[in-house]
Enzyme design. Structure first.
Site, PDB file in Angstrom:
ATOM      1  N   LYS A  99      31.443 -27.924 -11.591  1.00  0.00           N
ATOM      2  CA  LYS A  99      30.307 -27.727 -12.486  1.00  0.00           C
ATOM      3  C   LYS A  99      30.222 -28.795 -13.563  1.00  0.00           C
ATOM      4  O   LYS A  99      29.129 -29.189 -13.973  1.00  0.00           O
ATOM      5  CB  LYS A  99      30.403 -26.332 -13.123  1.00  0.00           C
ATOM      6  CG  LYS A  99      29.095 -25.855 -13.723  1.00  0.00           C
ATOM      7  CD  LYS A  99      29.152 -24.378 -14.051  1.00  0.00           C
ATOM      8  CE  LYS A  99      27.803 -23.891 -14.569  1.00  0.00           C
ATOM      9  NZ  LYS A  99      27.836 -22.432 -14.849  1.00  0.00           N
ATOM     10  N   MET A 151      29.475  -7.508  25.856  1.00  0.00           N
ATOM     11  CA  MET A 151      30.382  -8.400  26.567  1.00  0.00           C
ATOM     12  C   MET A 151      31.814  -7.859  26.496  1.00  0.00           C
ATOM     13  O   MET A 151      32.581  -7.960  27.449  1.00  0.00           O
ATOM     14  CB  MET A 151      30.307  -9.820  25.990  1.00  0.00           C
ATOM     15  CG  MET A 151      30.990 -10.859  26.846  1.00  0.00           C
ATOM     16  SD  MET A 151      30.267 -10.995  28.486  1.00  0.00           S
ATOM     17  CE  MET A 151      29.081 -12.317  28.238  1.00  0.00           C
ATOM     18  N   PHE A 187      37.750 -17.727 -12.226  1.00  0.00           N
ATOM     19  CA  PHE A 187      36.758 -16.842 -11.627  1.00  0.00           C
ATOM     20  C   PHE A 187      35.940 -17.587 -10.568  1.00  0.00           C
ATOM     21  O   PHE A 187      35.425 -18.660 -10.822  1.00  0.00           O
ATOM     22  CB  PHE A 187      35.824 -16.303 -12.720  1.00  0.00           C
ATOM     23  CG  PHE A 187      34.722 -15.436 -12.182  1.00  0.00           C
ATOM     24  CD1 PHE A 187      35.021 -14.208 -11.594  1.00  0.00           C
ATOM     25  CD2 PHE A 187      33.400 -15.841 -12.239  1.00  0.00           C
ATOM     26  CE1 PHE A 187      34.004 -13.417 -11.079  1.00  0.00           C
ATOM     27  CE2 PHE A 187      32.387 -15.053 -11.727  1.00  0.00           C
ATOM     28  CZ  PHE A 187      32.692 -13.827 -11.147  1.00  0.00           C
ATOM     29  N   GLN A 188      35.867 -17.017  -9.401  1.00  0.00           N
ATOM     30  CA  GLN A 188      35.147 -17.572  -8.261  1.00  0.00           C
ATOM     31  C   GLN A 188      35.650 -18.963  -7.859  1.00  0.00           C
ATOM     32  O   GLN A 188      34.871 -19.813  -7.431  1.00  0.00           O
ATOM     33  CB  GLN A 188      33.627 -17.596  -8.518  1.00  0.00           C
ATOM     34  CG  GLN A 188      33.035 -16.183  -8.632  1.00  0.00           C
ATOM     35  CD  GLN A 188      31.531 -16.144  -8.519  1.00  0.00           C
ATOM     36  OE1 GLN A 188      30.850 -17.087  -8.907  1.00  0.00           O
ATOM     37  NE2 GLN A 188      31.004 -15.046  -7.994  1.00  0.00           N
ATOM     38  N   GLU A 214      25.100 -16.382   2.492  1.00  0.00           N
ATOM     39  CA  GLU A 214      25.414 -17.799   2.698  1.00  0.00           C
ATOM     40  C   GLU A 214      25.659 -18.122   4.171  1.00  0.00           C
ATOM     41  O   GLU A 214      25.370 -19.230   4.618  1.00  0.00           O
ATOM     42  CB  GLU A 214      26.623 -18.207   1.864  1.00  0.00           C
ATOM     43  CG  GLU A 214      26.340 -18.336   0.371  1.00  0.00           C
ATOM     44  CD  GLU A 214      26.557 -17.026  -0.375  1.00  0.00           C
ATOM     45  OE1 GLU A 214      26.790 -15.988   0.297  1.00  0.00           O
ATOM     46  OE2 GLU A 214      26.475 -17.028  -1.623  1.00  0.00           O
TER      47      GLU A 214
END
Lengths: 246, 611
Positions: free
Chosen positions: B210, B521, B160-161, B98
């Protein structure tokens, strides 16, 4: 000048693949920092140009900022999140609905420098649910509510102090007395000091809320609405609100 | 994950047979036929314009708003939206992660000028977007993120999630929305899309529970409009312009500073015209690279920590800094006490909150960059007398050239690689980068001539930005525009999985890994400020990137010496598809000039002993 658009190959910043004769092994060519001319000017920490000799630490002041916002979930967390993220020094924050349905007013007291207060107002105004932001003058009407609970051994004295500060007794029992005081910040502070002699058990302060005095709208261009169903209840002076231009 | 629409029986009865079949999910073919018949019979077909679910409203809103390409990753809570995409004209590019989706959407927006769109599911999908959203926020890039969310009745239960996505992203978005109503979700998505591009651009997010996307609705989204409370002043105030014009006229050493806002508001033509008409030298910020052609004699290239010595000298000595569309980031200003210390500052910006935020503006001009510049120019009765000042700027160019040592027996210098690519590509080739030393070399040693050809992570400094950005840039770019990604070994390692996307989509990009086997760097700073104690900076454990690329199905090349560079560059550019060249460069090479953090721009160091 304006017609000389053609790039000058001689001053091209890219030396191409030819090694520059003066390039040191690990660095770049050119006069070192102390060989360069340096200006004598200076800015302060807020980026304001100042006399190079001057000490210029900006002064902090207290400002009351009123924000008219859309009354939607999450608006308070967006505002408080903005303040914590940007490290603004916030003294108090109150919120409540206004006479316009769907609008709420957030009153903030901030302790900042002038540029800081400017930033507070501009950053607030950027939030999508924020409709208008205004800073109140010193003469604005301000009020705060404190509820405090003291030991109940000397009810007469507690009552006397409460009356002195035009407060009300909310609850009185053999062991505790709870009173409320409203007023400006100084009055609240003084009242709390006065109640200390009895032993303060618990305290709850709301933080300041404020409106501009007289005909001045509290936030620029703010138009007062009417309380719900004020048309039907127009007899009742308490629930009716007017417009600034009557 | 296996959840699917489970409409109640009575709801199904009210809909037509095509819909009902669709809802069962098992009979896709039959439902498609049925829908086809409905259309063929010429009866009123709701499928053409009308939406039937919240998810369809989301997709319709994106289509109406003009979105073309979406970058995302599938998942449980976003599945209804993906299902609606099945029948949509929108192109969806599945990314490997993502974070890649967010960076690709960001870069797509930078190159195309339209907001990029990314999608993710709830929880880990949404949190993986966070880096990319924060990056877009810091660089004021228009972007819309759509995230799935657990059904609203489960929100708050640690389902969940589940993640509080609007809570997590509130500080890094221009605005975000929790879309709890299927009847308004389409309008919300349209508004979020429009808002991201309006005024000062920035990322917006819509969290889509959802149940909202699964629910039936017949409410078609209206036109994508910004909310009423978001008002932007595009036209600057006459008085502001007038006093600013007087300040520019009387300046003896005026300097234009173009910021990213010049590119974002497509004001490069007006900005260049102003500089040329009035003979005013131009420095840019890093996000504004390409706003002024770097081979133009008025252009001093970019200023700041690793900007050119001449740009930093000009900023230090100007008496009138005309800054357009910049927020005066600390990497540009160094310490504000010493930034343009003798200059009156004219600050043009569309965001009033940027005025006097970091550097006090003596002459604020709030408005659109292009409009403001044109108005300012029209208001000026004469140009400032700048001949001497311009000569001074030219002499600084001669005194502080960008250069590097290239004896043949040394390990390959990264600057040489950048120049080789610059020579081998067209003027409008797009460069994307990760973050680190390679990013600075890519910015210093490539001569940028067009806006929207430099795509990099500036404000957030996100290592790993380069490869996904190349994917997004490639899709947004014209077909004949070359796309080159300069990456470091450390940066490439963070998002190189997106090479798999470039392979799948056969995207013609070239990734040049400037591999010094260090997180370079950091190593440079450790050498300069931590007595050379190189804690965790050694990256000699990296894989062989050419072989890694081959494993993904891309073309892989490795270069160790100067004489291999030209052939490898040509082979990679000519290859039709993604190619990765692992350039093993001098591990000791450092980036100069350098203004130490909080230092004075005029005291840039040219080597380590000057720090």
């Amino acid at each position: 000048m304006s017609s000389e658009d053609a790039p000058d190959e001689g001053t091209d910043s890219n030396p191409g693949t030819e090694p520059h004769p003066e390039v040191p092994r690990n660095g770049m060519p050119g006069p070192s920092p102390d060989e360069r001319p340096h200006p004598s000017g200076r800015r302060n920490a807020k980026g304001i140009r100042i006399d190079p000799e001057a000490e210029a630490e900006p002064e902090y002041r207290s400002a009351v900022v009123s924000a008219l916002v859309e009354h939607e979930p999450g608006v308070l967390s967006r505002v408080s999140g903005l303040f914590s993220r940007r490290q603004f020094n916030i003294e108090s924050l109150t919120v409540g609905p206004t006479t316009v349905e769907g609008h709420a007013r957030i009153t903030l007291v901030v302790e900042e420098t002038d540029p800081g207060i400017d930033q507070v107002k501009k950053q607030l105004a950027k939030l999508k649910p924020v409709i208008q932001v205004g800073e109140l003058d010193d003469d604005a009407v301000r009020a705060e509510l404190v509820v405090l609970k003291v030991r109940g051994e000397e009810p007469d004295k507690v009552q006397a102090i409460t009356e002195m500060y035009e407060g009300r007794t909310l609850d009185a029992g053999p062991r505790t007395i709870t009173v409320q005081i409203t007023g400006d910040q100084q009055k609240i502070d003084d009242a709390i000091d006065a109640f200390r002699q009895f032993g303060i058990i618990e305290i709850a302060r709301t933080g300041q809320t404020a409106l501009a005095r007289g005909d001045t709208p509290t936030t620029p261009g703010e138009e007062p609405g009417h309380a719900k169903e004020s048309e039907q209840e127009s007899e009742s002076a308490e629930t009716q609100t007017g417009t600034y231009d009557d | 994950m296996s959840e699917r629409a489970t409409p109640t029986t009575d709801q199904t009865e009210e809909t037509d047979p095509a819909e009902a079949a669709d809802e069962t999910g098992e009979t896709t073919d039959r439902s498609a036929d049925a829908a086809g018949e409905t259309a063929a019979t010429g009866t009123e077909s709701p499928a053409d314009t009308g939406v039937e679910t919240g998810a369809e409203a989301v997709v319709a809103a994106l289509e109406d708003a003009g979105a073309e390409t979406l970058f995302g990753v599938q998942g449980g809570a976003i599945m209804p939206v993906y299902d609606a995409l099945y029948d949509s004209e929108l192109t969806h590019v599945t990314m490997a992660h993502e974070q890649g989706a967010a960076h690709a959407a960001d870069a797509y927006g930078v190159v195309s000028g339209d907001p990029g769109v990314c999608l993710a599911t709830s929880g880990p999908g949404a949190t993986n977007l966070v880096t990319g959203i924060a990056d877009a926020d810091m660089d004021s890039d228009a972007m819309l993120a759509l995230t799935g969310q657990v059904p609203s009745q489960m929100v708050g239960s640690d389902a969940f999630q589940e993640t509080d996505t609007t809570g997590v992203t509130a500080p890094i978005t221009k605005h975000n929305y929790f879309a709890g109503d299927p009847d308004t979700v389409g309008d919300t998505v349209g508004e979020a899309f429009a808002l991201s591009a309006e005024g000062r651009p920035g990322p917006t997010l819509v969290d889509l529970p959802k149940d909202t996307t699964l629910a039936e609705t017949d409410s078609d989204p209206g036109p994508a409009e910004t909310p009423e409370t978001y008002s932007v002043e595009e036209d600057p105030d006459d008085e502001q312009v007038a006093v600013a014009a007087r300040a520019v006229e009387r300046a003896e050493k005026p300097l234009l500073l173009f910021g990213g806002g010049v590119v974002k508001s497509d004001a490069c033509q007006e900005a260049r015209g102003f500089a040329i008409d009035h003979g005013i030298p131009v420095a840019t910020t890093m996000p504004a690279i390409g706003s002024m052609p770097e081979d133009h004699e008025l252009c001093l290239s970019w200023a700041g920590m690793h900007g050119t010595g001449y740009a930093n000298m000009a900023i230090t000595h100007t008496d009138c800094l005309i800054a357009v569309g910049t927020r005066f980031d600390d990497r540009l200003t160094g310490g504000v006490e010493t930034f343009a210390p003798e200059a009156e500052v004219v600050h043009v910006d569309i965001d009033p909150a940027e005025i006097s935020k970091n550097v006090h503006a003596d002459y604020p001009v709030v408005g659109d960059a292009g409009t403001a510049i044109e108005r300012l120019s029209a208001e000026m009765d004469r140009s400032p007398r700048t001949r001497e000042w311009r000569e001074q700027c030219q002499s600084w160019k001669d005194e502080y050239p960008l250069a590097y040592a290239t004896p043949e027996d040394e390990p390959l210098k990264p600057q040489f690689v950048v120049e080789a690519f610059d020579e081998a590509t067209d003027d409008d080739a797009i460069v994307t980068t990760g973050v680190g030393q390679h990013q600075m070399w890519a910015a210093q040693f490539w001569t940028y001539k067009s806006p929207r050809t430099w795509v990099s992570s500036h404000g957030l400094g996100t290592m790993g930005y380069g490869v996904p950005a190349a994917v997004g840039a490639r899709i947004a770019a014209d077909d004949d525009q070359q796309v080159v990604c300069f990456d470091g070994d450390g940066s490439f390692l963070m998002t190189m999985q997106e090479i798999s996307v470039a392979v799948r989509e056969n995207l013609d990009i070239t990734v040049a890994v400037l591999n010094n086997r260090y997180i370079g760097m950091v190593r440079q700073w450790q050498d300069a400020f931590f007595e050379g104690r190189q804690m965790a900076a050694d990256y000699d454990w990296c894989p062989e990137f050419d072989k890694m690329a081959e494993a993904f199905g891309a073309k892989g090349l490795r270069v160790d010496d100067y004489d291999e560079v030209a052939d490898a560059v040509e082979a990679a550019l000519n290859y039709d598809g993604p190619a990765v060249i692992d350039f093993h460069i001098d591990p000791a090479e450092n980036v100069y000039p350098m203004v130490p953090s909080g230092g004075a721009n005029g005291k840039f160091a040219l080597s380590e002993d000057q720090l």
